[in-house]
Design a protein around this motif. Sequence first.
Motif, PDB file in Angstrom:
ATOM      1  N   LYS A 153       0.823  -1.217   0.000  1.00  0.00           N
ATOM      2  CA  LYS A 153       0.000   0.000   0.000  1.00  0.00           C
ATOM      3  C   LYS A 153       0.857   1.266   0.000  1.00  0.00           C
ATOM      4  CE  LYS A 153      -0.699   0.101   5.031  1.00  0.00           C
ATOM      5  NZ  LYS A 153      -1.713   0.117   6.094  1.00  0.00           N
ATOM      6  N   GLN A 154       2.183   1.095  -0.158  1.00  0.00           N
ATOM      7  CA  GLN A 154       3.144   2.201  -0.239  1.00  0.00           C
ATOM      8  C   GLN A 154       3.052   3.116   0.981  1.00  0.00           C
ATOM      9  OE1 GLN A 154       1.980   3.688  -4.177  1.00  0.00           O
ATOM     10  NE2 GLN A 154       3.694   2.555  -5.087  1.00  0.00           N
ATOM     11  N   PRO A 155       3.318   2.562   2.159  1.00  0.00           N
ATOM     12  CA  PRO A 155       3.215   3.345   3.397  1.00  0.00           C
ATOM     13  C   PRO A 155       4.381   4.316   3.553  1.00  0.00           C
ATOM     14  CG  PRO A 155       4.121   1.192   3.880  1.00  0.00           C
ATOM     15  CD  PRO A 155       3.777   1.185   2.414  1.00  0.00           C
ATOM     16  N   GLU A 156       4.196   5.294   4.430  1.00  0.00           N
ATOM     17  CA  GLU A 156       5.276   6.213   4.776  1.00  0.00           C
ATOM     18  C   GLU A 156       6.164   5.635   5.873  1.00  0.00           C
ATOM     19  OE1 GLU A 156       3.961  10.275   5.537  1.00  0.00           O
ATOM     20  OE2 GLU A 156       2.110   9.838   4.435  1.00  0.00           O
ATOM     21  N   ILE A 157       5.560   4.805   6.721  1.00  0.00           N
ATOM     22  CA  ILE A 157       6.258   4.209   7.862  1.00  0.00           C
ATOM     23  C   ILE A 157       5.999   2.714   7.867  1.00  0.00           C
ATOM     24  CG2 ILE A 157       6.414   4.143  10.389  1.00  0.00           C
ATOM     25  CD1 ILE A 157       5.290   7.012  10.389  1.00  0.00           C
ATOM     26  N   VAL A 158       7.050   1.949   8.184  1.00  0.00           N
ATOM     27  CA  VAL A 158       6.903   0.504   8.344  1.00  0.00           C
ATOM     28  C   VAL A 158       7.299   0.146   9.779  1.00  0.00           C
ATOM     29  CG1 VAL A 158       7.769  -1.750   7.645  1.00  0.00           C
ATOM     30  CG2 VAL A 158       7.313  -0.013   5.914  1.00  0.00           C
ATOM     31  N   ILE A 159       6.420  -0.582  10.461  1.00  0.00           N
ATOM     32  CA  ILE A 159       6.693  -1.036  11.825  1.00  0.00           C
ATOM     33  C   ILE A 159       6.817  -2.554  11.801  1.00  0.00           C
ATOM     34  CG2 ILE A 159       5.826  -1.165  14.182  1.00  0.00           C
ATOM     35  CD1 ILE A 159       4.382   1.458  13.720  1.00  0.00           C
ATOM     36  N   LEU A 160       7.963  -3.048  12.262  1.00  0.00           N
ATOM     37  CA  LEU A 160       8.258  -4.480  12.234  1.00  0.00           C
ATOM     38  C   LEU A 160       8.471  -4.955  13.665  1.00  0.00           C
ATOM     39  CD1 LEU A 160      10.911  -4.327   9.352  1.00  0.00           C
ATOM     40  CD2 LEU A 160       8.438  -4.691   9.123  1.00  0.00           C
ATOM     41  N   ASP A 161       7.605  -5.847  14.128  1.00  0.00           N
ATOM     42  CA  ASP A 161       7.682  -6.349  15.505  1.00  0.00           C
ATOM     43  C   ASP A 161       8.374  -7.711  15.490  1.00  0.00           C
ATOM     44  OD1 ASP A 161       7.377  -6.695  18.186  1.00  0.00           O
ATOM     45  OD2 ASP A 161       5.186  -6.641  18.198  1.00  0.00           O
ATOM     46  N   GLU A 162       9.608  -7.757  15.986  1.00  0.00           N
ATOM     47  CA  GLU A 162      10.413  -8.985  16.017  1.00  0.00           C
ATOM     48  C   GLU A 162      10.425  -9.692  14.655  1.00  0.00           C
ATOM     49  OE1 GLU A 162      12.265  -9.891  18.437  1.00  0.00           O
ATOM     50  OE2 GLU A 162      11.472  -9.052  20.292  1.00  0.00           O
ATOM     51  N   PRO A 163      10.880  -9.007  13.597  1.00  0.00           N
ATOM     52  CA  PRO A 163      10.773  -9.572  12.245  1.00  0.00           C
ATOM     53  C   PRO A 163      11.652 -10.789  11.996  1.00  0.00           C
ATOM     54  CG  PRO A 163      12.090  -7.579  12.216  1.00  0.00           C
ATOM     55  CD  PRO A 163      11.499  -7.676  13.586  1.00  0.00           C
ATOM     56  N   THR A 164      12.680 -11.012  12.812  1.00  0.00           N
ATOM     57  CA  THR A 164      13.602 -12.118  12.554  1.00  0.00           C
ATOM     58  C   THR A 164      13.339 -13.334  13.433  1.00  0.00           C
ATOM     59  OG1 THR A 164      15.239 -11.244  14.123  1.00  0.00           O
ATOM     60  CG2 THR A 164      15.414 -10.509  11.841  1.00  0.00           C
ATOM     61  N   LEU A 165      12.261 -13.303  14.186  1.00  0.00           N
ATOM     62  CA  LEU A 165      11.969 -14.383  15.127  1.00  0.00           C
ATOM     63  C   LEU A 165      11.822 -15.708  14.386  1.00  0.00           C
ATOM     64  CD1 LEU A 165      11.528 -14.353  18.219  1.00  0.00           C
ATOM     65  CD2 LEU A 165       9.072 -14.390  17.765  1.00  0.00           C
ATOM     66  N   GLY A 166      12.591 -16.708  14.810  1.00  0.00           N
ATOM     67  CA  GLY A 166      12.455 -18.045  14.250  1.00  0.00           C
ATOM     68  C   GLY A 166      13.127 -18.273  12.922  1.00  0.00           C
ATOM     69  N   ILE A 167      13.949 -17.322  12.457  1.00  0.00           N
ATOM     70  CA  ILE A 167      14.634 -17.469  11.169  1.00  0.00           C
ATOM     71  C   ILE A 167      16.078 -17.900  11.418  1.00  0.00           C
ATOM     72  CG2 ILE A 167      15.230 -16.317   9.007  1.00  0.00           C
ATOM     73  CD1 ILE A 167      13.048 -14.337   9.485  1.00  0.00           C
ATOM     74  N   ASP A 168      16.603 -18.729  10.516  1.00  0.00           N
ATOM     75  CA  ASP A 168      17.983 -19.180  10.657  1.00  0.00           C
ATOM     76  C   ASP A 168      18.942 -18.011  10.420  1.00  0.00           C
ATOM     77  OD1 ASP A 168      19.110 -19.278   7.682  1.00  0.00           O
ATOM     78  OD2 ASP A 168      17.054 -20.057   7.635  1.00  0.00           O
ATOM     79  N   PRO A 169      20.214 -18.117  10.883  1.00  0.00           N
ATOM     80  CA  PRO A 169      21.152 -16.987  10.814  1.00  0.00           C
ATOM     81  C   PRO A 169      21.338 -16.392   9.420  1.00  0.00           C
ATOM     82  CG  PRO A 169      22.018 -18.674  12.266  1.00  0.00           C
ATOM     83  CD  PRO A 169      20.787 -19.249  11.646  1.00  0.00           C
ATOM     84  N   GLU A 170      21.427 -17.223   8.403  1.00  0.00           N
ATOM     85  CA  GLU A 170      21.602 -16.691   7.050  1.00  0.00           C
ATOM     86  C   GLU A 170      20.350 -15.953   6.594  1.00  0.00           C
ATOM     87  OE1 GLU A 170      23.329 -15.724   3.410  1.00  0.00           O
ATOM     88  OE2 GLU A 170      24.168 -16.342   5.342  1.00  0.00           O
ATOM     89  N   GLY A 171      19.185 -16.506   6.955  1.00  0.00           N
ATOM     90  CA  GLY A 171      17.932 -15.830   6.632  1.00  0.00           C
ATOM     91  C   GLY A 171      17.813 -14.491   7.333  1.00  0.00           C
ATOM     92  N   VAL A 172      18.281 -14.418   8.585  1.00  0.00           N
ATOM     93  CA  VAL A 172      18.287 -13.153   9.338  1.00  0.00           C
ATOM     94  C   VAL A 172      19.148 -12.126   8.614  1.00  0.00           C
ATOM     95  CG1 VAL A 172      19.098 -12.036  11.452  1.00  0.00           C
ATOM     96  CG2 VAL A 172      17.772 -14.144  11.586  1.00  0.00           C
ATOM     97  N   ARG A 173      20.352 -12.536   8.227  1.00  0.00           N
ATOM     98  CA  ARG A 173      21.273 -11.617   7.532  1.00  0.00           C
ATOM     99  C   ARG A 173      20.635 -11.068   6.268  1.00  0.00           C
ATOM    100  NH1 ARG A 173      24.448 -11.169   3.492  1.00  0.00           N
ATOM    101  NH2 ARG A 173      23.862 -13.209   2.671  1.00  0.00           N
ATOM    102  N   GLU A 174      20.016 -11.942   5.492  1.00  0.00           N
ATOM    103  CA  GLU A 174      19.402 -11.520   4.233  1.00  0.00           C
ATOM    104  C   GLU A 174      18.205 -10.600   4.477  1.00  0.00           C
ATOM    105  OE1 GLU A 174      18.451 -15.107   2.223  1.00  0.00           O
ATOM    106  OE2 GLU A 174      20.533 -15.556   1.659  1.00  0.00           O
ATOM    107  N   LEU A 175      17.396 -10.929   5.498  1.00  0.00           N
ATOM    108  CA  LEU A 175      16.213 -10.109   5.781  1.00  0.00           C
ATOM    109  C   LEU A 175      16.610  -8.716   6.253  1.00  0.00           C
ATOM    110  CD1 LEU A 175      13.091 -10.127   5.891  1.00  0.00           C
ATOM    111  CD2 LEU A 175      13.285 -10.778   8.288  1.00  0.00           C
ATOM    112  N   LEU A 176      17.618  -8.636   7.131  1.00  0.00           N
ATOM    113  CA  LEU A 176      18.061  -7.334   7.618  1.00  0.00           C
ATOM    114  C   LEU A 176      18.625  -6.484   6.473  1.00  0.00           C
ATOM    115  CD1 LEU A 176      19.771  -8.277  11.004  1.00  0.00           C
ATOM    116  CD2 LEU A 176      17.534  -7.220  10.671  1.00  0.00           C
ATOM    117  N   ALA A 177      19.403  -7.114   5.594  1.00  0.00           N
ATOM    118  CA  ALA A 177      19.943  -6.388   4.436  1.00  0.00           C
ATOM    119  C   ALA A 177      18.811  -5.878   3.549  1.00  0.00           C
ATOM    120  CB  ALA A 177      20.876  -7.301   3.642  1.00  0.00           C
ATOM    121  N   LEU A 178      17.768  -6.686   3.397  1.00  0.00           N
ATOM    122  CA  LEU A 178      16.623  -6.295   2.586  1.00  0.00           C
ATOM    123  C   LEU A 178      15.886  -5.110   3.216  1.00  0.00           C
ATOM    124  CD1 LEU A 178      14.696  -6.812   0.212  1.00  0.00           C
ATOM    125  CD2 LEU A 178      13.542  -8.525   1.646  1.00  0.00           C
TER     126      LEU A 178
END
Length: 331
Positions: A153-178
């Motif tokens: 919906k093309q927001p002005e603000i994005v709020i992410l609550d514990e976005p990396t919970l339950g993801i493996d370390p490589e997935g965390v790295r990729e998600l944070l970079a994204l």
Amino acid sequence: MDDKVIELSGLTKRYGEFTAVSELDLSIRRGEIFGLLGPNGAGKTTTILMMLGLAEPSGGRATVCGIDATRNPIEVKRRVGYMPDDIGFYEDRTGLDNLMYTAMLNRISEAEARRRALELLDRVGLGAAADKKTGAYSRGMRQRLGLADVLIKQPEIVILDEPTLGIDPEGVRELLALIRELSRDEGLTVLLSSHHLHQVQQICDRVGLFVGGKLIASGDLAALSQLLDGQSAYAVELDVAGWSDRLAEDIRGLERVTAVSLQEPDALDAAHRAEGIVTVRINGSDDIAAELAASVVGSGASLLGLRPLRYGLDEIYHRYFEGGDPIGELH
């Protein structure tokens, strides 16, 4: 022009005798990635729900994009994309179907919804899984789809609550970079809630330390380190051969030096002790590395090492939490 897109003033939430959030004051600027860091149960999610108008404050005010979140929550939701810690999708539908459904709920035409959904699926690395049912998605894939879902919906603000919970370390790295890439490319303001120190340190421009419903400190790492270290924003370690009392006095006399201390001989390795090399820690109110080097060399001593020091977020976090006293916001 005021660039503060989130302003919390005296924000408080009580449940009977229990205070979940206590008199929270916080400002978040347009385009920054702000990390709300604290242990589980600290009040982070409650704060987010009040910002979205999903929980009514017991006191104070939450303003998002200039809108009072309590009085006009619908308008806030139009401006903000929110990804909870466990986002739900229709598992018998594909990733593309889920995104299009969200888009059409936001009154986006079918043609535009499909265009945006396909573009975002490619952007978050799910282009090849667009026609796969979300029930077969891994946790990491679901989080990526969640990012696309809040962005459609093309927001002005994005709020992410514990976005990396339950993801493996490589997935965390990729998600944070994204997340960082999307913030920079789209000019998005991101509020990220987490209890993982190193993840927040990797991605956030500023950090708020949250415990027991209170924001005990906020600022960038340099500002937090300065406050923790007794107003000494910078620290440098020198390895010097030929250290003398005269050199120590010369360095103490430099304008921006606040403290000079020799490392204990027992802490030095045997080679340093045998060669008469000393390690000196020097604190200052500003970056003083160049002046220190010039003083050592000018005295006739030998400068064998110079290491700028800075507290990591893990040390800052634990040192603040040992005391737990509110300190305030740094800019």
